[in-house]
Design an enzyme around this catalytic site. Structure first.
Site, PDB file in Angstrom:
ATOM      1  N   LYS A 190      -3.689  10.557   5.069  1.00 26.87           N
ATOM      2  CA  LYS A 190      -3.378   9.749   6.248  1.00 26.87           C
ATOM      3  C   LYS A 190      -2.404  10.552   7.102  1.00 26.87           C
ATOM      4  CE  LYS A 190      -4.015   6.585   2.690  1.00 26.87           C
ATOM      5  NZ  LYS A 190      -5.389   6.241   2.869  1.00 26.87           N
TER       6      LYS A 190
ATOM      7  N   HIS B 215      -8.714  10.908   1.609  1.00 29.46           N
ATOM      8  CA  HIS B 215      -7.758   9.822   1.415  1.00 29.46           C
ATOM      9  C   HIS B 215      -6.439  10.107   2.124  1.00 29.46           C
ATOM     10  CE1 HIS B 215      -5.161   7.008  -0.982  1.00 29.46           C
ATOM     11  NE2 HIS B 215      -6.227   6.245  -0.865  1.00 29.46           N
TER      12      HIS B 215
ATOM     13  N   HIS C 214       0.809  -1.226   0.000  1.00 24.85           N
ATOM     14  CA  HIS C 214       0.000   0.000   0.000  1.00 24.85           C
ATOM     15  C   HIS C 214       0.839   1.271   0.000  1.00 24.85           C
ATOM     16  CE1 HIS C 214      -3.436   2.535   1.745  1.00 24.85           C
ATOM     17  NE2 HIS C 214      -3.919   2.014   0.630  1.00 24.85           N
TER      18      HIS C 214
ATOM     19  N   ASP D  33      -0.529  19.189  18.472  1.00 27.66           N
ATOM     20  CA  ASP D  33      -0.077  20.408  19.166  1.00 27.66           C
ATOM     21  C   ASP D  33       0.619  21.398  18.239  1.00 27.66           C
ATOM     22  OD1 ASP D  33      -1.078  19.403  21.532  1.00 27.66           O
ATOM     23  OD2 ASP D  33       0.828  18.549  22.178  1.00 27.66           O
TER      24      ASP D  33
ATOM     25  N   ASP E 152      17.097   9.929  -7.505  1.00 27.83           N
ATOM     26  CA  ASP E 152      18.545  10.063  -7.288  1.00 27.83           C
ATOM     27  C   ASP E 152      18.949   9.945  -5.821  1.00 27.83           C
ATOM     28  OD1 ASP E 152      18.881  10.370  -9.996  1.00 27.83           O
ATOM     29  OD2 ASP E 152      18.979  12.557  -9.920  1.00 27.83           O
TER      30      ASP E 152
ATOM     31  N   LYS F 180       3.057   4.479  -1.164  1.00 30.22           N
ATOM     32  CA  LYS F 180       3.090   5.367  -2.329  1.00 30.22           C
ATOM     33  C   LYS F 180       4.401   6.141  -2.247  1.00 30.22           C
ATOM     34  CE  LYS F 180      -1.458   5.075  -0.901  1.00 30.22           C
ATOM     35  NZ  LYS F 180      -1.812   3.847  -1.569  1.00 30.22           N
TER      36      LYS F 180
END
Length: 888
Positions: A691, A689, A259, A696, A266, A261
């Site tokens: 996450k 979508h 999952h 604080d 480089d 991404k």
């Protein structure tokens, strides 16, 4: 000598029986050269070979066996009944390799050196770090660790496109779903060269090596068609290599997914977060629902999985949805870029996963090479005092051009091969800093010519710390990493001239000046020096590790426990358990519950604000016979939030009463607009979508992991994220008192909140204090409540708190379908006129007039939707026979 490798064809047909390091007299033993670095042990056919025959990437070892030996050893001597044979064994992860040398002294040397490389320093790769992560915290001193955030796909994709355009050596891409025909810039007709396949083709033709790691889905369950993506990508150029993993039959893994991404360029800049390089993700803060005629979202990129999932992705420019009738589903996401040691830690994770997939999928395929991590000292901030070196000329930093064959090096002279054993200090010159990459001086290309300055003046000056001469592991450290070449090569990953606009944006937020338009507030954050730690979820099936790593889970729980004033969460799912829950194992909910109880007992203000999708982003109306998966996910989320003895609101109400919502509240996002000029007015949820968690206004967690067991337990889906702790602070307020807010964290929150509640650039100071009642109740909660009421008046859209049963849901759906003639799966089409009464007469109002009062996209999460229904699958639904773990 090794015996685990296939037959190595040698130029001299292995006529010599002994080599400098290993010798054998058995047919199945083969001579190899071994390269030992602090983070790996590689085997080469000969010193100048650009491709390793095999590599063991060191990883966290299991704890001691209980007899006082500490952590398990990387290397151990192997006793043999024949005194003329001398063996040792290297064990890491799921791998165990037996090696042979020509003397017992050599065995002892190698065992000591290998264990020294991985075990002796407490900060080594074989030891777990904070939160039991494979990677240590970075940026505790000035090691060039930097981060920058991007809100929504437009900003992130543009930055990724620019980084790819600047690539000189290697590009790593890892995704749950990758669409080669994705345009990274829009309008798409003006940016044909910014299509992903075009960008990669251009770089591959210039010698850049591209490695793409795709999740191999279960075709019956998902329609992302990774077979097509692989075939399309491999057809672009020979310098593009693609692996799909896992093989479901051979591994037995059917339920879990890869999952992450990730894009890495480089080894200098990487991108992590919630955004896959695929259709449906490109969006901006305005979150348009329509695009007709097509300008922004071509073909299948006009995407709404609530309505329809394409059965084929091959004709990508052909529409799947009727743009005259259906809105797209707007997509809200957060991504970030990392520079410095955190970037190389992400690259190490990619290398580890690539090599594991390679061994399992294509062990004998020469076109698919093994990769080596670009190495650096594991904890550069333990180095102590040292002189600073400034690199760059008066005007522009120099881009050091790096060209390599695959991921190791090009054929080179013997002296370019890394040393096999630790190198002793040879006087003061031994600490001299020369930027090299695996033995290459990066100030020159492979033909010895000085590299040219970058055309775009893309790189900035930065300061780096060299190694100190008495570093115990000094001989093991690549010159590249002691210099931290990343500082030279780090790119801003924005359009040319964007550095100034970045500062202007931050200063605008500080001044409140109306310099940028509302839909551009904070799409790109300030690039800030931060403390960063890479965290992940991996296990044996996903990365070949011997230990299950759930450092993302541990980080969530720790940050919530230590939060002083508030936590702000955006996530695609919110499925978690309280202590004693035997079904849901992750304990993010328990951490929130205990932190709120502590605030209540101490009579202190504490806020937990959670934004999630209004409905799962899967095909099918909530009441449809084929939508059992949608209902199952809803069941587990409501079980977490508000329904039953395991929910947080139920337990808090029992102790706190009505004041529960002073401590914790849940929200979603929604957008509206005309499908085309003069067309119907439509609404859709804005699919959350992202996450992320902000604590604080000083600490931020960004990654790919959802809040559910699939993402957090480590043994299920593989995930990656980063914990970012601010080092640069600005004056702010919390709870009505002055507060030093982190530049990264606070600017991201202000950006997100400004988008969600529709603030103009000059109004951002209204929400600078996130917990005070005038912000939390009078602006945030009030905006959500007002927007929710307006949407209900105009659309009666689903989900809403007025529908408690599936029978009433069917009645509502049928009523609106008869009334409108056409509507969407979730009642997303407005009537031509809103009926009302004035002076006893029926009046009609333009729905757009009513919708003008909507501010931003924030709406209340419908806690009472279908509250009288059991949403779990029933016996006549196929989902009933699937493992419940699939849904949570």
């Amino acid at each position: 000598m090794v015996k685990h490798l296939p037959k190595i064809l040698d130029r001299d047909d292995d006529r010599k029986c002994c080599s400098q390091w290993f010798c054998c007299c058995q047919d199945n033993w083969q001579k190899v050269w071994a390269v030992l670095k602090p983070g790996f042990l590689a085997f080469l056919k000969d010193p100048s070979d650009p491709k390793p025959l095999d590599i063991v990437v060191f990883d966290v070892l299991p704890a001691s066996n209980g007899i006082g030996e500490g952590r398990a050893s990387l290397a151990k001597e192997v006793n043999d009944h024949n005194p003329l044979r001398h063996y040792f064994r290297v064990t890491c992860g799921t791998r165990s390799i037996k090696l042979r040398t020509k003397s017992n002294a050599k065995v002892k040397d190698w065992v000591a050196a290998i264990n020294d490389a991985g075990l002796r320093p407490s900060e080594g790769w074989c030891h777990p770090h904070r939160f039991c992560s494979f990677a240590p915290p970075r940026g505790l001193t000035e090691d060039a660790s930097q981060a920058q955030w991007y809100v929504d796909g437009r900003a992130a994709f543009d930055a990724i496109a620019l980084a790819i355009e600047e690539a000189k050596s290697e590009i790593f891409i890892c995704g749950w779903w990758v669409c080669p025909e994705l345009f990274l810039r829009r309008p798409f007709r003006d940016h044909a060269s910014a299509r992903l396949d075009s960008l990669l083709e251009s770089k591959a033709k210039h010698g850049v090596q591209v490695y793409i790691l795709l999740y191999k889905e279960v075709a019956l369950a998902l329609k992302i068609n990774s077979v097509y993506s692989k075939r399309r990508l491999l057809g672009i150029h020979e310098n593009i290599r693609v692996l799909r993993y896992p093989d479901h039959f051979s591994t037995g893994v059917y339920l879990w997914s890869h999952h992450e991404k990730i894009v890495i360029v480089d080894h200098q800049v990487c991108f992590v977060g919630g955004l896959d390089l695929c259709f449906g993700r490109y969006d901006s803060g305005s979150h348009q629902v329509g695009d007709n005629p097509s300008e922004i979202w071509p073909g299948k990129d006009y995407y709404n999985p609530r309505e329809s999932e394409p059965n084929s992705w091959e004709d990508t420019m052909k529409d799947e949805l009727d743009r005259l009738k259906y809105p797209r589903m707007p997509w809200h996401d957060v991504h970030c870029a990392l520079w410095g040691p955190p970037c190389r830690d992400v690259a190490r994770h990619f290398v580890q996963r690539w090599n594991y997939a390679k061994r399992n999928k294509a062990p004998n395929e020469q076109a698919i090479p093994l990769l080596l991590p670009q190495h650096h000292m594991v904890i550069p901030h333990y180095m102590g005092k040292s002189a600073e070196i400034e690199i760059g000329n008066k005007n522009d930093s120099i881009h050091e051009e790096i060209k390599r064959s695959d991921s190791f090096s090009s054929p080179s002279a013997f002296q370019d091969v890394p040393l096999l054993m630790p190198q002793e200090a040879n006087g003061p010159d031994s600490a001299k800093i020369e930027p090299k990459l695996n033995g290459f001086n990066t100030l020159h290309d492979l033909h010895g010519q000085p590299s040219r300055p970058s055309r775009n003046s893309f790189f900035r000056k930065s300061k780096i710390e060299p190694l100190i001469p008495d570093m115990p592991m000094r001989g093991f450290v690549d010159d590249l990493d002691s210099l931290d070449l990343q500082s030279q090569l780090s790119s801003h990953v924005l359009q040319p001239g964007a550095e100034a606009s970045e500062m202007e944006w931050w200063e605008t937020q500080e001044r409140g000046d109306q310099v940028v338009s509302a839909d551009e507030i904070g799409q790109v954050g300030p690039r800030a020096s931060c403390r960063c730690q890479i965290i992940r979820s991996v296990s044996q099936w996903s990365a070949g590790t011997s230990q299950i790593e759930e450092s993302i889970h541990k980080t969530y729980c720790s940050l919530i426990e230590k939060a002083e004033h508030f936590v702000y969460i955006e996530n695609q799912f919110f499925i978690s358990g309280l202590s004693g829950d035997e079904v849901i194992q992750n304990r993010v909910l328990e951490a929130l519950y205990m932190r709120i109880l502590r605030a209540h007992n101490e009579k202190k203000c504490f806020r937990a604000i959670i934004v999630i999708p209004l409905l799962p982003g899967f095909q099918g109306g909530v009441d449809d016979s084929g939508a059992a998966s949608v209902r199952a996910i809803m069941h587990w989320q409501y079980r977490t939030i508000s329904r039953g003895n395991h929910s947080i609101l139920h337990n808090l109400y029992n102790l706190v009463g009505p004041k529960t919502h002073d401590y914790i509240s849940f929200y979603g996002l929604r957008a509206y607009g005309s499908l085309f000029d003069g067309g119907p007015v439509a609404t859709s949820q804005v699919y959350v979508h992202s996450k992320i968690m902000i604590v604080d206004d000083r600490t931020t967690l960004i990654g790919s992991a959802n809040i559910n067991d699939r993402s957090l337990l480590g043994s299920r889906d593989s995930e990656i994220g980063v914990l970012i702790e601010d080092k640069e602070f600005v004056d702010s307020w919390i709870g009505g008192k002055p507060w030093k807010a982190g530049k990264f964290a606070s600017s991201l929150r202000l950006s997100l909140w400004s988008e969600h509640i529709g603030l103009e650039a000059g109004e951002v100071n209204q929400i600078r204090d996130p917990v005070i009642d005038s912000t939390y109740k009078d602006i945030w909660m009030a905006t959500a409540k007002t927007n929710t009421m307006i949407y209900q008046d105009v659309f009666s859209c689903i989900p809403n708190d007025l529908i408690h049963t599936r029978i009433s849901l069917r009645q509502c759906m049928n009523l609106w379908r008869v009334k409108l003639g056409h509507t969407t799966t979730d009642l997303g089409i407005a009537p031509d006129k809103l009926e009302g009464f004035q002076d006893g007469d029926v009046t009609g109002t333009d729905p757009m007039e009513r919708l003008k009062s909507v501010k931003g996209h924030l709406v209340s999460f419908p806690l009472d939707f279908l509250c009288k229904e059991d949403l779990r699958p029933v016996f006549n639904e196929s989902e009933f026979y699937a493992s419940p773990q699939v849904f949570h």
